[in-house]
Design a protein around this motif. Structure first.
Motif, short mmCIF file in Angstrom:
data_model
loop_
_atom_site.label_atom_id
_atom_site.label_comp_id
_atom_site.label_asym_id
_atom_site.label_seq_id
_atom_site.Cartn_x
_atom_site.Cartn_y
_atom_site.Cartn_z
N VAL A 87 -7.91 0.72 10.31
CA VAL A 87 -6.93 0.83 10.87
C VAL A 87 -5.64 -0.40 10.07
CG1 VAL A 87 -5.18 0.23 12.55
CG2 VAL A 87 -6.09 1.90 12.80
N TYR A 88 -6.94 -1.85 9.66
CA TYR A 88 -6.50 -2.92 9.63
C TYR A 88 -6.59 -2.41 7.63
CZ TYR A 88 -6.50 -7.67 8.06
OH TYR A 88 -5.51 -9.00 7.55
N SER A 89 -7.26 -1.95 7.46
CA SER A 89 -7.46 -1.83 5.85
C SER A 89 -6.58 -1.11 5.65
CB SER A 89 -8.73 -1.50 5.19
OG SER A 89 -9.91 -1.59 6.02
N ILE A 90 -5.78 -0.19 5.87
CA ILE A 90 -4.87 0.87 5.62
C ILE A 90 -3.14 0.13 5.80
CG2 ILE A 90 -3.79 3.56 5.59
CD1 ILE A 90 -6.65 3.38 4.75
N ALA A 91 -3.43 -0.63 6.81
CA ALA A 91 -2.17 -0.85 7.57
C ALA A 91 -1.81 -2.19 6.70
CB ALA A 91 -2.36 -1.31 9.04
N PHE A 92 -2.83 -3.00 6.36
CA PHE A 92 -2.62 -4.47 5.52
C PHE A 92 -2.05 -3.68 3.33
CE2 PHE A 92 -2.79 -6.06 9.82
CZ PHE A 92 -1.75 -6.96 9.19
N ALA A 93 -2.96 -2.55 3.19
CA ALA A 93 -3.24 -2.92 1.79
C ALA A 93 -1.63 -1.94 2.02
CB ALA A 93 -4.11 -1.08 1.52
N ARG A 94 -1.33 -1.15 2.19
CA ARG A 94 0.26 -0.86 2.46
C ARG A 94 1.16 -1.76 2.53
NH1 ARG A 94 1.71 3.94 0.26
NH2 ARG A 94 3.93 2.41 -0.45
N THR A 98 4.12 -2.31 0.10
CA THR A 98 5.24 -3.28 -0.32
C THR A 98 6.31 -4.59 -0.05
OG1 THR A 98 5.31 -1.92 1.88
CG2 THR A 98 7.22 -2.80 2.03
N LEU A 99 5.06 -5.30 0.18
CA LEU A 99 5.04 -7.17 -0.21
C LEU A 99 5.15 -7.12 -1.73
CD1 LEU A 99 2.85 -9.25 1.79
CD2 LEU A 99 5.31 -9.29 1.67
N THR A 100 4.53 -6.47 -2.63
CA THR A 100 5.08 -6.16 -3.96
C THR A 100 6.16 -6.26 -3.98
OG1 THR A 100 2.20 -6.52 -4.54
CG2 THR A 100 4.33 -5.51 -5.72
N MET A 108 6.39 -15.48 -4.49
CA MET A 108 6.17 -15.16 -2.99
C MET A 108 4.65 -15.47 -3.59
SD MET A 108 6.92 -13.97 -1.14
CE MET A 108 6.48 -12.73 0.32
N PRO A 109 3.80 -14.66 -4.52
CA PRO A 109 2.23 -14.59 -4.95
C PRO A 109 1.73 -15.77 -4.66
CG PRO A 109 3.37 -13.90 -6.44
CD PRO A 109 4.29 -13.77 -5.66
N ILE A 110 2.47 -17.30 -5.07
CA ILE A 110 1.82 -18.30 -5.41
C ILE A 110 1.66 -19.49 -3.39
CG2 ILE A 110 2.47 -20.59 -6.62
CD1 ILE A 110 3.33 -19.80 -7.96
#
Lengths: 211, 40
Positions: A87-94, A98-100, A108-110
């Motif tokens: 759940v963590y891997s998929i949710a945060f990969a998604r 989205t953030l990108t 932002m990435p800095i």
């Protein structure tokens, strides 16, 4: 999965006339192999369904590699461990993707990198390695070895993040891989803190004891 | 069949040794470690 590995180990040990200790070692190693295959398979499958296979695998491996040296909180159930990790891997990969796409600004990435790696380094320096009653670390040389290993992995992650962010200026996919790496590092260091240990122990109590 | 079992046993033992040299299991579950692998 645990019963399956014990069953296979028993069958092998009876056939090759191994003693009970060797049978336990085979069962332990087999469980590791089965869990690795299951986790990679399910992460890839769900990753493809949600359109983030590479990000999800990178996140999952970034947690696992650091965990080998730094230790951290554990669940008392293999199934809960698999579900939480997935759940963590998929949710945060998604979320990385989205953030990108939502925030194109260079800061932002800095900003994300500076804050996240500062938190992760401080946690690591203060707490690594965190052991478990099923696998205590008592000797000072082993503790030092694990600590050095944690720092080496984290230095590698920091360099890798910088590399992904620099390439990510032109190619946004690489930036999403960078965020996935950061989320993996943050999750792993979180499980090393008392709050992370409390969260996993509460998940254990509420989800397992209820069954 | 014995040859196949031997290969599975060898690969599993290598994996067990690899896991034993780490701080903990690589995911969020830590089974009890066999006594012969303990290196505290």
């Amino acid at each position: 999965m645990e019963n399956l590995s014990k069953g296979i180990a028993k069958e092998i040990s009876q056939s090759l006339q191994y003693d009970t200790e060797k049978e336990a070692v085979i069962a332990y190693g087999l469980l590791g192999i089965l869990q690795l295959i299951t986790n990679i398979g399910l992460t890839l499958l769900l990753g493809f369904i949600f359109g983030v296979p590479g990000q999800a695998i990178l996140l999952s491996f970034s947690v696992s590699l650091l965990r080998r040296f730094s230790g951290g909180a554990h669940s008392s159930s293999l199934n809960l461990c698999t579900i939480v990790g997935l759940v963590y891997s998929i949710a945060f990969a998604r979320l990385s993707v989205t953030l990108t796409h939502q925030f194109h600004q260079t800061w932002m990435p800095i900003g994300v990198g500076v804050v996240s790696f500062a938190i992760a380094w401080i946690t690591l320096v203060q707490r690594a390695p965190v052991d478990h009653p099923n696998k205590p670390i008592r000797s000072i040389p082993k503790k030092q070895r694990m600590r050095r290993g944690s720092f080496a992995v984290m230095a590698f992650y920091t360099a890798m993040y910088l590399f992904l962010v620099i390439i990510g200026c032109d190619r946004l996919t690489f930036r999403s891989f960078g965020y996935s790496l950061v989320f993996g590092v943050l999750w792993q260091t979180f499980t090393m803190t008392p709050l992370g240990q409390l969260l996993l122990s509460n998940l254990d109590k509420n989800l397992i004891k209820r069954r | 069949m014995k040859k196949f079992y031997g290969i599975v046993a060898a690969v599993s033992t290598v994996m067990a040794a690899m896991l034993a040299t780490s701080a903990c299991w690589w995911f969020f579950y830590q089974p009890e470690e066999p006594a012969s692998l303990r290196n505290e």
